[in-house]
Motif scaffolding. Structure first.
Motif, PDB file in Angstrom:
ATOM      1  N   ASN A  24      41.948  23.971  37.950  1.00 51.39           N
ATOM      2  CA  ASN A  24      40.742  24.701  38.537  1.00 51.39           C
ATOM      3  C   ASN A  24      39.892  23.426  38.946  1.00 51.39           C
ATOM      4  OD1 ASN A  24      41.221  26.603  35.955  1.00 51.39           O
ATOM      5  ND2 ASN A  24      40.326  27.696  37.602  1.00 51.39           N
ATOM      6  N   LYS A  68      42.911  30.065  45.360  1.00 52.55           N
ATOM      7  CA  LYS A  68      42.214  31.238  45.365  1.00 52.55           C
ATOM      8  C   LYS A  68      40.757  30.637  45.309  1.00 52.55           C
ATOM      9  CE  LYS A  68      45.307  34.353  43.136  1.00 52.55           C
ATOM     10  NZ  LYS A  68      45.455  34.935  41.950  1.00 52.55           N
ATOM     11  N   GLN A  71      38.369  31.936  42.770  1.00 59.13           N
ATOM     12  CA  GLN A  71      38.554  31.457  41.439  1.00 59.13           C
ATOM     13  C   GLN A  71      38.216  30.008  41.295  1.00 59.13           C
ATOM     14  OE1 GLN A  71      41.730  33.389  39.549  1.00 59.13           O
ATOM     15  NE2 GLN A  71      41.493  35.555  40.598  1.00 59.13           N
ATOM     16  N   SER A  73      40.747  27.983  42.146  1.00 60.50           N
ATOM     17  CA  SER A  73      42.085  27.556  41.399  1.00 60.50           C
ATOM     18  C   SER A  73      42.814  27.168  42.421  1.00 60.50           C
ATOM     19  CB  SER A  73      42.422  28.795  40.354  1.00 60.50           C
ATOM     20  OG  SER A  73      42.749  29.883  41.374  1.00 60.50           O
TER      21      SER A  73
END
Lengths: 113, 115
Positions: A24, A68, A71, A73
């Motif tokens: 992340n 993503k 997110q 991520s």
């Protein structure tokens, strides 16, 4: 400021099983995202990168990663791991206007027979 | 093959004895970096050269210096190594244009031991 979090310090996986490593990031603009692998006593080798375009990127050694944005991520995956995949994996974030990288703390992958 | 080469791969020095690590590249990249990596940790950037411009990280100790006499070579000088400086030192290069802009390519590293 950029930051990268790799939640898993250590992962053990059986040979032939699938692998997913989480990453992340925090960055205000469009990031450049990287995964590097480091075998013991060696330098870092680039597995794959994301700059723009298709959010699913293919890399070397059968690895892929999916970006993503919602997110924040950039998780790394491999469908079937080999004993030679045992190594430390680092996620990193950069930018178009920034020559430096911010590395995550790394995930150690152990492959069992 | 174009590459980043670090010499030596292993270096042993004595406490307080100056040591120099070298890095060369055949990629013709304009940016070169030095990282310090301790066991089970992420690489920590010490400084980088953007062309001839030296950029020091704020928390890099004064004990660490660098020289870049030309595009291909970069040196890391540790003026008075302490036990805490024992680590893997990684050199990397990148360029600021082209398809692989800002992708860093690493050498195999130099493992420094301080006795």
């Amino acid at each position: 400021a950029q930051s990268v979090t790799q939640p898993d310090i250590h992962i053990t996986v059986s040979e032939g099983a699938s692998l997913e490593l989480r990453c992340n990031y925090s960055y205000g603009a469009t990031p450049y995202l990287f995964w590097y692998v480091q075998s013991p006593g060696q330098g870092l080798q680039l597995l794959l990168k994301y700059f723009s375009g298709d959010t699913l990127v293919q890399g070397i050694k059968g690895f892929e990663a999916e970006f993503k944005r919602s997110q924040s991520s950039f998780n790394l995956r491999k469908p079937s791991v080999h004993w030679s995949d045992a190594a430390e994996y680092f996620c990193a974030v950069g930018a178009d206007s920034w020559v430096k990288l911010q590395f995550g703390a790394g995930t150690q992958v152990v492959v069992t027979p | 093959d174009a590459m980043v080469i670090q010499n030596p791969r292993y270096q042993v020095t004595q406490f307080g004895k100056p040591v120099t690590l070298s890095c060369s590249q055949t990629l013709n990249h304009n940016v070169m970096y030095w990282y310090q990596q301790k066991s089970s940790q992420a690489p920590k950037l010490l400084f980088h050269y953007y062309d001839k411009d030296f950029n020091n990280e704020a928390d890099t100790p004064d004990n660490f210096q660098s020289r870049r006499p030309n595009t291909s070579f970069c040196f890391l000088d540790i003026r008075s190594p302490g036990l805490g400086d024992a680590a893997m030192y990684l050199c990397a290069t990148s360029r600021d244009n082209g398809g692989d802009k800002n992708i860093q390519y690493f050498g195999a590293g130099t493992r420094l031991s301080v006795l």
